[in-house]
Design an enzyme around this catalytic site. Structure first.
Site, PDB file in Angstrom:
ATOM      1  N   LYS A 114      15.007  58.636  23.389  1.00 48.33           N
ATOM      2  CA  LYS A 114      14.092  59.751  23.678  1.00 48.33           C
ATOM      3  C   LYS A 114      14.878  61.003  24.103  1.00 48.33           C
ATOM      4  CE  LYS A 114      12.080  57.354  26.988  1.00 48.33           C
ATOM      5  NZ  LYS A 114      12.846  56.092  26.918  1.00 48.33           N
ATOM      6  N   ARG A 156       4.215  57.738  32.409  1.00 45.76           N
ATOM      7  CA  ARG A 156       4.595  56.327  32.276  1.00 45.76           C
ATOM      8  C   ARG A 156       3.570  55.376  32.867  1.00 45.76           C
ATOM      9  NH1 ARG A 156      11.043  55.396  32.757  1.00 45.76           N
ATOM     10  NH2 ARG A 156      11.513  57.424  31.962  1.00 45.76           N
ATOM     11  N   ARG A 196      26.206  53.414  26.713  1.00 39.22           N
ATOM     12  CA  ARG A 196      25.876  54.822  26.997  1.00 39.22           C
ATOM     13  C   ARG A 196      26.806  55.408  28.062  1.00 39.22           C
ATOM     14  NH1 ARG A 196      19.954  56.751  28.554  1.00 39.22           N
ATOM     15  NH2 ARG A 196      20.088  55.131  30.129  1.00 39.22           N
ATOM     16  N   ARG A 247      25.760  55.284  33.838  1.00 41.18           N
ATOM     17  CA  ARG A 247      24.675  55.351  34.818  1.00 41.18           C
ATOM     18  C   ARG A 247      24.580  54.041  35.588  1.00 41.18           C
ATOM     19  NH1 ARG A 247      19.306  57.707  31.941  1.00 41.18           N
ATOM     20  NH2 ARG A 247      18.360  55.963  33.057  1.00 41.18           N
ATOM     21  N   ARG A 283      14.101  47.108  33.917  1.00 37.08           N
ATOM     22  CA  ARG A 283      13.427  48.314  33.402  1.00 37.08           C
ATOM     23  C   ARG A 283      12.559  47.967  32.199  1.00 37.08           C
ATOM     24  NH1 ARG A 283      18.543  51.823  32.562  1.00 37.08           N
ATOM     25  NH2 ARG A 283      17.190  53.300  31.498  1.00 37.08           N
TER      26      ARG A 283
HETATM   27  P1  AP5 Z   1      19.046  57.929  25.217  1.00 32.77           P
HETATM   28  O1  AP5 Z   1      18.690  59.074  24.319  1.00 32.77           O
HETATM   29  O2  AP5 Z   1      19.736  58.228  26.494  1.00 32.77           O
HETATM   30  O3  AP5 Z   1      17.749  56.992  25.465  1.00 32.77           O
HETATM   31  P2  AP5 Z   1      16.459  57.229  26.344  1.00 32.77           P
HETATM   32  O4  AP5 Z   1      15.312  56.690  25.576  1.00 32.77           O
HETATM   33  O5  AP5 Z   1      16.369  58.652  26.800  1.00 32.77           O
HETATM   34  O6  AP5 Z   1      16.809  56.237  27.544  1.00 32.77           O
HETATM   35  P3  AP5 Z   1      16.690  56.333  29.112  1.00 32.77           P
HETATM   36  O7  AP5 Z   1      17.396  55.118  29.632  1.00 32.77           O
HETATM   37  O8  AP5 Z   1      17.205  57.660  29.638  1.00 32.77           O
HETATM   38  O9  AP5 Z   1      15.192  56.240  29.339  1.00 32.77           O
HETATM   39  P4  AP5 Z   1      14.520  55.628  30.532  1.00 32.77           P
HETATM   40  O10 AP5 Z   1      13.185  55.993  30.114  1.00 32.77           O
HETATM   41  O11 AP5 Z   1      14.683  54.241  30.925  1.00 32.77           O
HETATM   42  O12 AP5 Z   1      15.265  56.338  31.765  1.00 32.77           O
HETATM   43  P5  AP5 Z   1      14.927  57.681  32.538  1.00 32.77           P
HETATM   44  O13 AP5 Z   1      16.180  58.406  32.714  1.00 32.77           O
HETATM   45  O14 AP5 Z   1      13.761  58.368  31.937  1.00 32.77           O
HETATM   46  O15 AP5 Z   1      19.941  56.915  24.340  1.00 32.77           O
HETATM   47  C1  AP5 Z   1      20.526  55.763  24.902  1.00 32.77           C
HETATM   48  C2  AP5 Z   1      21.934  55.543  24.325  1.00 32.77           C
HETATM   49  O16 AP5 Z   1      21.840  55.242  22.929  1.00 32.77           O
HETATM   50  C3  AP5 Z   1      22.860  56.777  24.403  1.00 32.77           C
HETATM   51  O17 AP5 Z   1      24.167  56.328  24.616  1.00 32.77           O
HETATM   52  C4  AP5 Z   1      22.747  57.439  23.023  1.00 32.77           C
HETATM   53  O18 AP5 Z   1      23.936  58.152  22.663  1.00 32.77           O
HETATM   54  C5  AP5 Z   1      22.514  56.222  22.123  1.00 32.77           C
HETATM   55  N1  AP5 Z   1      21.612  56.498  20.999  1.00 32.77           N
HETATM   56  C6  AP5 Z   1      20.475  57.258  21.023  1.00 32.77           C
HETATM   57  N2  AP5 Z   1      19.887  57.233  19.804  1.00 32.77           N
HETATM   58  C7  AP5 Z   1      20.658  56.420  19.023  1.00 32.77           C
HETATM   59  C8  AP5 Z   1      20.555  55.986  17.664  1.00 32.77           C
HETATM   60  N3  AP5 Z   1      19.529  56.386  16.876  1.00 32.77           N
HETATM   61  N4  AP5 Z   1      21.498  55.150  17.194  1.00 32.77           N
HETATM   62  C9  AP5 Z   1      22.529  54.740  17.992  1.00 32.77           C
HETATM   63  N5  AP5 Z   1      22.691  55.124  19.277  1.00 32.77           N
HETATM   64  C10 AP5 Z   1      21.750  55.956  19.792  1.00 32.77           C
HETATM   65  O19 AP5 Z   1      14.411  57.065  33.940  1.00 32.77           O
HETATM   66  C11 AP5 Z   1      15.308  56.501  34.884  1.00 32.77           C
HETATM   67  C12 AP5 Z   1      14.518  56.044  36.092  1.00 32.77           C
HETATM   68  O20 AP5 Z   1      13.850  57.152  36.712  1.00 32.77           O
HETATM   69  C13 AP5 Z   1      13.391  55.035  35.819  1.00 32.77           C
HETATM   70  O21 AP5 Z   1      13.864  53.699  35.778  1.00 32.77           O
HETATM   71  C14 AP5 Z   1      12.452  55.293  37.012  1.00 32.77           C
HETATM   72  O22 AP5 Z   1      12.959  54.684  38.181  1.00 32.77           O
HETATM   73  C15 AP5 Z   1      12.547  56.793  37.177  1.00 32.77           C
HETATM   74  N6  AP5 Z   1      11.527  57.519  36.399  1.00 32.77           N
HETATM   75  C16 AP5 Z   1      11.752  58.372  35.351  1.00 32.77           C
HETATM   76  N7  AP5 Z   1      10.598  58.853  34.875  1.00 32.77           N
HETATM   77  C17 AP5 Z   1       9.611  58.306  35.632  1.00 32.77           C
HETATM   78  C18 AP5 Z   1       8.190  58.398  35.616  1.00 32.77           C
HETATM   79  N8  AP5 Z   1       7.551  59.173  34.721  1.00 32.77           N
HETATM   80  N9  AP5 Z   1       7.482  57.682  36.524  1.00 32.77           N
HETATM   81  C19 AP5 Z   1       8.102  56.907  37.459  1.00 32.77           C
HETATM   82  N10 AP5 Z   1       9.462  56.765  37.521  1.00 32.77           N
HETATM   83  C20 AP5 Z   1      10.202  57.456  36.616  1.00 32.77           C
END
Ligand code: AP5
Length: 213
Positions: A13, A85, A124, A157, A168
């Site tokens: 994403k 979410r 990552r 991370r 997660r």
């Molecule tokens: P990446 O693009 O980083 O993936 P992502 O979907 O953004 O993953 P996240 O882990 O950031 O999402 P998340 O939703 O768990 O965490 P968030 O930070 O929002 O890609 C991942 C890897 O793959 C990278 O290395 C990239 O280079 C590679 N890649 C990407 N596309 C690829 C492809 N097509 N092919 C190959 N490789 C690829 O949340 C973290 C924490 O914050 C949560 O656990 C929670 O505690 C809190 N939080 C965040 N939002 C909320 C909310 N709305 N409500 C409550 N708590 C929240």
């Protein structure tokens, strides 16, 4: 116009939101990035959020909703990455949009299987300075462990350790999958095969946007 990016952790994403926000000149709002920034700065929000994030659990709705209300721009397009979410967050978003006269255009669902997710998250790396994203196999930096954009040493991370990733994924299934179903019923959901390479996922995303809202 508002676009929402939903899907399991590591589905890509953030990667796609960065590309699309640059091309469309939209504001990219990532709740995960905002929370990590607050933790780094040691704000009250950061202090409250940290223990949830470290455990791979969702931060309480009230904190997230207040944070989004603060950063939601009044006059530009927005990509919401990782929000809403929970159903409570989805309802709060609807209320915010009604209040500001904004329109939820599309919800993109990034679909990816668990094994690929674990592989993506274990490889990552992120730049702690500018937020650029890398993957040691699929998108490595040009120079070993150093950000291409600002030269800072890239890091892993804390919540990308396998046991936290599994947690997660479990939280995603229990709390976020119903948000995906909700938008499906509302006819807003566009399904993307996130298992393709980065360029192909982006092409699919752009193609879906050509059809308008
Ligand atoms: P990446 O693009 O980083 O993936 P992502 O979907 O953004 O993953 P996240 O882990 O950031 O999402 P998340 O939703 O768990 O965490 P968030 O930070 O929002 O890609 C991942 C890897 O793959 C990278 O290395 C990239 O280079 C590679 N890649 C990407 N596309 C690829 C492809 N097509 N092919 C190959 N490789 C690829 O949340 C973290 C924490 O914050 C949560 O656990 C929670 O505690 C809190 N939080 C965040 N939002 C909320 C909310 N709305 N409500 C409550 N708590 C929240």
């Amino acid at each position: 116009m508002i676009l929402v990016f939903l899907g399991p952790p590591g589905a890509g994403k953030g990667t796609q939101a960065k590309l699309l926000s640059q091309d469309l000149k939209f504001k990219h709002i990532s709740t995960g990035d905002l929370l990590r920034e607050s933790v780094k700065e040691g704000t009250l929000l950061g202090l409250k959020a940290k223990s949830y994030m470290d455990r791979g659990e969702l931060v309480p709705d009230e904190l997230i909703i207040a944070m989004i209300e603060e950063v939601m721009p009044k006059d530009s397009g927005v990509i919401l990455d990782g929000f809403p979410r929970t159903m409570k967050q989805a309802q709060a978003l609807q209320d915010m949009l009604n209040k500001h006269g904004k329109y939820l255009c599309r919800v993109f669902f990034f679909d990816l299987d668990d094994d690929t997710i674990v592989k993506r998250l274990s490889g990552r790396r992120v730049c702690p300075n500018c937020g650029a994203l890398y993957h040691m196999d699929f998108k490595p930096p040009k120079k070993d462990e150093v950000c291409d954009l600002c030269g800072t040493k890239i890091i892993q991370r804390e919540d990308d350790r396998e046991e936290v990733v599994r947690k997660r994924l479990d939280v995603y299934r229990r709390q976020t999958a119903e948000v995906v179903d909700f938008y499906k019923k509302e006819n807003k959901l566009i399904h993307l095969d996130a298992g393709q390479d980065i360029e192909r996922v982006y092409q699919e995303l752009r193609k879906a946007l050509k059809d308008g809202c």
